[in-house]
Write a protein that holds these residues in place. Structure first.
Motif, PDB file in Angstrom:
ATOM      1  N   ASN A 289      87.567  52.206  17.890  1.00 30.83           N
ATOM      2  CA  ASN A 289      86.563  53.241  17.606  1.00 30.83           C
ATOM      3  C   ASN A 289      85.957  53.081  16.213  1.00 30.83           C
ATOM      4  OD1 ASN A 289      87.272  54.250  20.072  1.00 30.83           O
ATOM      5  ND2 ASN A 289      87.165  56.381  19.422  1.00 30.83           N
TER       6      ASN A 289
ATOM      7  N   ILE B 257      85.584  64.726  19.850  1.00 33.88           N
ATOM      8  CA  ILE B 257      85.998  66.013  19.272  1.00 33.88           C
ATOM      9  C   ILE B 257      86.163  67.133  20.304  1.00 33.88           C
ATOM     10  CG2 ILE B 257      85.260  65.671  16.873  1.00 33.88           C
ATOM     11  CD1 ILE B 257      82.605  66.880  17.545  1.00 33.88           C
TER      12      ILE B 257
ATOM     13  N   PHE C 193      83.373  55.634  12.115  1.00 33.79           N
ATOM     14  CA  PHE C 193      84.297  55.718  13.244  1.00 33.79           C
ATOM     15  C   PHE C 193      83.704  56.664  14.283  1.00 33.79           C
ATOM     16  CE2 PHE C 193      86.457  54.917   9.349  1.00 33.79           C
ATOM     17  CZ  PHE C 193      87.425  53.958   9.641  1.00 33.79           C
TER      18      PHE C 193
ATOM     19  N   LEU D 119      92.917  59.893  11.829  1.00 34.21           N
ATOM     20  CA  LEU D 119      91.891  60.597  11.043  1.00 34.21           C
ATOM     21  C   LEU D 119      92.493  61.880  10.498  1.00 34.21           C
ATOM     22  CD1 LEU D 119      88.740  60.260  13.348  1.00 34.21           C
ATOM     23  CD2 LEU D 119      89.218  59.001  11.247  1.00 34.21           C
TER      24      LEU D 119
ATOM     25  N   PHE E 159      90.077  67.284  10.731  1.00 33.40           N
ATOM     26  CA  PHE E 159      90.974  66.440  11.532  1.00 33.40           C
ATOM     27  C   PHE E 159      92.399  66.672  11.037  1.00 33.40           C
ATOM     28  CE2 PHE E 159      87.011  63.908  11.127  1.00 33.40           C
ATOM     29  CZ  PHE E 159      86.720  63.675  12.472  1.00 33.40           C
TER      30      PHE E 159
ATOM     31  N   THR F 282      81.686  59.434  12.349  1.00 31.60           N
ATOM     32  CA  THR F 282      82.139  60.043  11.111  1.00 31.60           C
ATOM     33  C   THR F 282      82.463  58.969  10.074  1.00 31.60           C
ATOM     34  OG1 THR F 282      83.569  61.766  10.217  1.00 31.60           O
ATOM     35  CG2 THR F 282      84.614  60.183  11.681  1.00 31.60           C
TER      36      THR F 282
ATOM     37  N   HIS G 256      81.201  64.120  20.642  1.00 26.35           N
ATOM     38  CA  HIS G 256      81.636  63.008  19.798  1.00 26.35           C
ATOM     39  C   HIS G 256      80.893  63.056  18.477  1.00 26.35           C
ATOM     40  CE1 HIS G 256      82.983  61.619  23.673  1.00 26.35           C
ATOM     41  NE2 HIS G 256      83.607  60.589  23.122  1.00 26.35           N
TER      42      HIS G 256
ATOM     43  N   ALA H 270      84.555  59.481  16.692  1.00 22.36           N
ATOM     44  CA  ALA H 270      85.671  60.399  16.955  1.00 22.36           C
ATOM     45  C   ALA H 270      85.305  61.336  18.093  1.00 22.36           C
ATOM     46  CB  ALA H 270      85.979  61.206  15.700  1.00 22.36           C
TER      47      ALA H 270
ATOM     48  N   ALA I  84      90.944  57.591   7.159  1.00 22.34           N
ATOM     49  CA  ALA I  84      91.232  56.889   8.408  1.00 22.34           C
ATOM     50  C   ALA I  84      92.341  55.890   8.073  1.00 22.34           C
ATOM     51  CB  ALA I  84      90.003  56.169   8.921  1.00 22.34           C
TER      52      ALA I  84
ATOM     53  N   ILE J  30      92.802  57.847  17.001  1.00 20.44           N
ATOM     54  CA  ILE J  30      91.725  57.226  17.790  1.00 20.44           C
ATOM     55  C   ILE J  30      92.035  55.728  17.880  1.00 20.44           C
ATOM     56  CG2 ILE J  30      89.875  58.877  17.249  1.00 20.44           C
ATOM     57  CD1 ILE J  30      88.885  56.880  15.097  1.00 20.44           C
TER      58      ILE J  30
ATOM     59  N   ILE K 202      91.840  68.924  16.346  1.00 22.84           N
ATOM     60  CA  ILE K 202      90.458  69.139  15.871  1.00 22.84           C
ATOM     61  C   ILE K 202      90.216  70.636  15.651  1.00 22.84           C
ATOM     62  CG2 ILE K 202      88.017  69.055  16.573  1.00 22.84           C
ATOM     63  CD1 ILE K 202      88.935  66.272  16.110  1.00 22.84           C
TER      64      ILE K 202
ATOM     65  N   VAL L 209      94.480  63.086  13.684  1.00 24.37           N
ATOM     66  CA  VAL L 209      93.921  62.795  15.013  1.00 24.37           C
ATOM     67  C   VAL L 209      93.922  61.285  15.240  1.00 24.37           C
ATOM     68  CG1 VAL L 209      91.818  62.890  16.413  1.00 24.37           C
ATOM     69  CG2 VAL L 209      92.492  64.860  15.026  1.00 24.37           C
TER      70      VAL L 209
END
Ligand code: FAD
Length: 682
Positions: free
Chosen positions: A271, A226, A222, A170, A262, A194, A191, A224, A159, A267, A238, A265
């Motif tokens: 998050n 998805i 976190f 991510l 990932f 993670t 979701h 995430a 991250a 966020i 994803i 990705v």
């Protein structure tokens, strides 16, 4: 076809029940824990059993896709019932329990929501929890990766904070960083919580997890998203899916354990769950000032549910094995008389009755863990973290040994049912397949024993410098006496004393731990020595945990237990539990010098006489678990004992028997029989 065998099962169980020496209804209350819990359970088990959507006997015959779709249908139907009937949280959880099918719900309610509660700030909880409670999002818990599970510090998912957009990126940089195993991830979740290495301000902060070797609750989690909340398709970047078929027919295959990658990705910074630590707008990593120990509450909660679940699963297996052992007859034909019930055989009793005793023992230790959880929460609230290392150690160990014994116990019950135990309609193969991963998830059982061992070694070194251990480790403060004074009993009956039993288990545990501490103290490198003596350390940890279970059973016996004959039969079970452990672990008791071989032989004599007291009550002791036939899903364990006609009926319903001549006959059997394989197309 009315013959003697057809009616024998029901009359045998009726006769068994007439021999009972205690009040079964009162025992049902002891098992349930309270009248209120029993009321909820009674209502929910009937609701589930009477609803055709929750039918489950066909599960082992379904292919994976049908199995999974059917499980989604059940989850949706359950959610409808929960809403339509305005069920309380306890009722809803009981309903899911009686549906008895692993599904995304287990992770959503059992891991995703507790992780948010434990690790999100109040503000974040306000954002995520209402959506999760309404199920307008479905969440899972994505920690394990293809390359690492137990060693949380080895996780590779990244991250990376990007201050230019105020986002985390991510990323799964390697194949081995692919998230692998999370339940509910494969097909259902929208979701996940993670865990990833936090990289910000040019520094890799790692994972900060609860690893096999370092004990501290997670910090770097976190949320995430998805899958799209519109059409459920995976979001950009994803890659997600199901990892494939698992052990056994039915079993855990109703669950979509998944993989997840990932690809950069993005966020929002918010998050990251920031109760324990946060990253500022500028990208600075800041500890929140909240003690990291606040995460322990969730951990104790999860482990308590696992131990209570162990007692439940073992209770199902022993119900099936006990009822069937009473119905099943082999040998001993005296002319005109029925054959001997297999439950009469000494070896059957010595394998089965300690498992009945373990079921009750695990129930009571689970009950105690519930009160421990309340105590931990109250202490955390008051900023008192003094008991947490001990609580962490004992809950790790109890998770480890109760799940191991339960998994082995289910398999033993299958063997106790002979050939019929191997058929899926005994309920035991699927129960085993669905249960056995409990030895691995939520911490591999061996790794958890190491956590206990580390705690024991630390506690002993502190005893050396004058600090008194507390709670379940308090006995170590008495190690001097426990290590030097041996058992004094000379008569078998003396074994039937709670003090004698507890002292024996304390002495064994203290001596095993003391011997390990001595070896470690002599080693030049403590870590290398821990590895070298790991097997002995695991044995010491196991002995410590068995002591806790024995002590909690005795504590229960020393409380008020109402009902005719209930306390008396539980007392016998308590001795069976402890004396059978003395028998199994005789080598430890002998090698540490606490018991002589004569004393062990006296313990075995007492164990045999306890079995005689259990025998007339065996069926009633499992009836007290109050399982419905739907929940057991076992022809061998039917309440009415009508085994043979139903085994016969079930075989008639086998899809292979839909046609009298099998489908593959013309293509594959006939050419063999007629020596025409050369001409046939295979
Ligand atoms: C059915 C199922 C459901 C799961 N659900 C989830 C989920 O929802 N979310 C999630 O994140 N994960 C989930 N998992 C993954 C699970 O949590 C891990 O598999 C578990 O933590 C064990 O880790 P591992 O697979 O890395 O085992 P490993 O650590 O690779 O274990 C392999 C063997 O090595 C031994 N070993 C490892 N390290 C040591 C050591 N230091 N000393 C001695 N022996 C050692 C172990 O005892 C074991 O015998 C699930 C797994 C299963 C089977």
């Amino acid at each position: 076809m009315a013959d003697m065998t057809e009616t024998m099962g029901p009359s045998t169980l009726r006769e068994e029940r007439s021999k009972t020496q205690f009040d079964v209804e009162a025992m049902k209350l002891v098992w349930a824990g309270s009248a209120a819990h029993k009321k909820v359970a009674d209502k929910m088990k009937v609701l589930v059993a009477n609803d055709p959507v929750f039918e489950k006997s066909s599960r082992p015959r379904l292919d994976r896709k049908s199995l999974y779709k059917n499980s989604l249908r059940k989850a949706a139907h359950a959610w409808k019932l929960i809403q339509d009937n305005h069920l309380t949280e306890e009722e809803a959880s009981s309903l899911r329990h009686y549906i008895d099918e692993p599904s995304y719900n287990d992770l959503h309610w059992g891991m995703f929501i507790p992780a948010i509660k434990g690790q999100a700030t109040e503000e974040q909880q306000k954002k995520w929890l209402p959506q999760a409670y309404k199920m307008s999002i479905i969440g899972c818990y994505a920690q394990t990766e293809l390359g690492h599970g137990s060693n949380v510090q080895g996780l590779e998912t990244q991250a990376v904070f990007d201050p230019s957009t105020d986002e985390f990126v991510l990323n799964s940089p390697t194949l081995t960083s692919t998230k692998w195993w999370p339940g509910g991830l494969g097909k259902a979740s929208t979701h996940c919580v993670t865990y990833a290495r936090l990289i910000t301000d040019g520094k890799d902060y790692g994972i900060h997890g609860l690893s096999s070797l370092f004990v501290s609750p997670f910090e770097l989690a976190f949320i995430a998203p998805i899958r799209s909340l519109d059409d459920h398709s995976p979001l950009p970047g994803i890659t997600v899916g199901d990892i494939g078929v698992k052990f056994g027919n039915g079993g855990y295959n109703t669950m979509d354990n998944g993989f997840l990658r990932f690809d950069h990705v993005r966020i929002p910074r918010d998050n990251m769950l920031m109760k324990l630590a946060s990253v500022t707008r500028e990208g600075k990593y800041v500890k929140s000032g909240q003690p990291k120990q606040i995460g322990y509450g969730a951990m104790v909660y999860v482990r308590t549910t696992i131990v209570v679940d162990a007692s439940n699963m073992l209770s199902r297996a022993v119900t099936i094995a006990t009822r069937y052992s009473a119905v099943r007859r082999q040998f001993g034909t005296e002319k005109g008389k029925p054959e001997t019930q297999v439950i009469e055989y000494a070896t059957q009793q010595s394998r089965l009755f300690p498992l009945i005793a373990s079921t009750y023992a695990f129930r009571f230790v689970g009950e105690w863990m519930n009160s421990l959880y309340a105590d931990v929460l109250a202490r955390i609230e008051a900023n008192d973290f003094s008991t947490l290392p001990e609580v962490h150690a004992c809950t790790s160990g109890l998770k480890s040994i109760t799940t191991s014994i339960t998994a082995d116990g289910i398999e033993e019950c299958r063997k106790l049912c002979g050939g019929h135990g191997y058929a899926c309609n005994s309920g035991l193969p699927e129960l085993y397949a669905a249960y056995v991963p409990a030895c691995t998830y939520e911490g591999d059982n061996t790794i958890l024993l190491f956590q206990v061992a580390r705690f024991l070694m630390k506690a002993l070194s502190q005893v050396g410098s004058g600090k008194k251990p507390t709670g379940t480790a308090a006995y170590l403060g008495n190690i001097q006496k426990l290590a030097t004074e041996n058992c004094k009993i000379t008569q078998g009956r003396e074994w039937l004393s709670y003090d004698v039993i507890i002292e024996a288990f304390q002495a064994r545990a203290a001596r095993l731990a003391g011997a390990c501490a001595l070896k470690l103290s002599k080693a030049p490198n403590a870590e290398a020595a821990f590895e070298e003596f790991a097997t002995d350390l695991a044995e010491a940890a196991r002995a410590h945990c068995q002591l806790i279970i024995v002590e909690k059973f005795v504590e229960k016996m020393r409380s008020q237990i109402p009902g005719r004959g209930v306390a008396e039969i539980l007392e016998v079970l308590c001795y069976v539990y402890a004396l059978d452990l003395v028998r199994i672990n005789a080598a430890d008791f002998l090698s540490t010098g606490y018991l002589t071989s004569k004393q062990i032989s006296l313990a075995k004599d007492q164990l045999r006489s306890c079995f005689k007291k259990i025998r007339p009550n065996a069926v009633a002791l499992v009836d007290a678990f109050d399982h419905t036939d739907h929940y057991l899903s076992s022809i061998l364990g039917r309440y009415d004992g009508d085994v043979y006609p139903n085994l016969y009926k079930d075989a008639q319903e086998e899809p292979l028997n839909d046609s009298v001549v099998t489908e593959g006959y013309a293509a594959y059997i006939r050419p063999v029989l007629k020596n025409q394989l050369r001409q046939s197309k295979l």
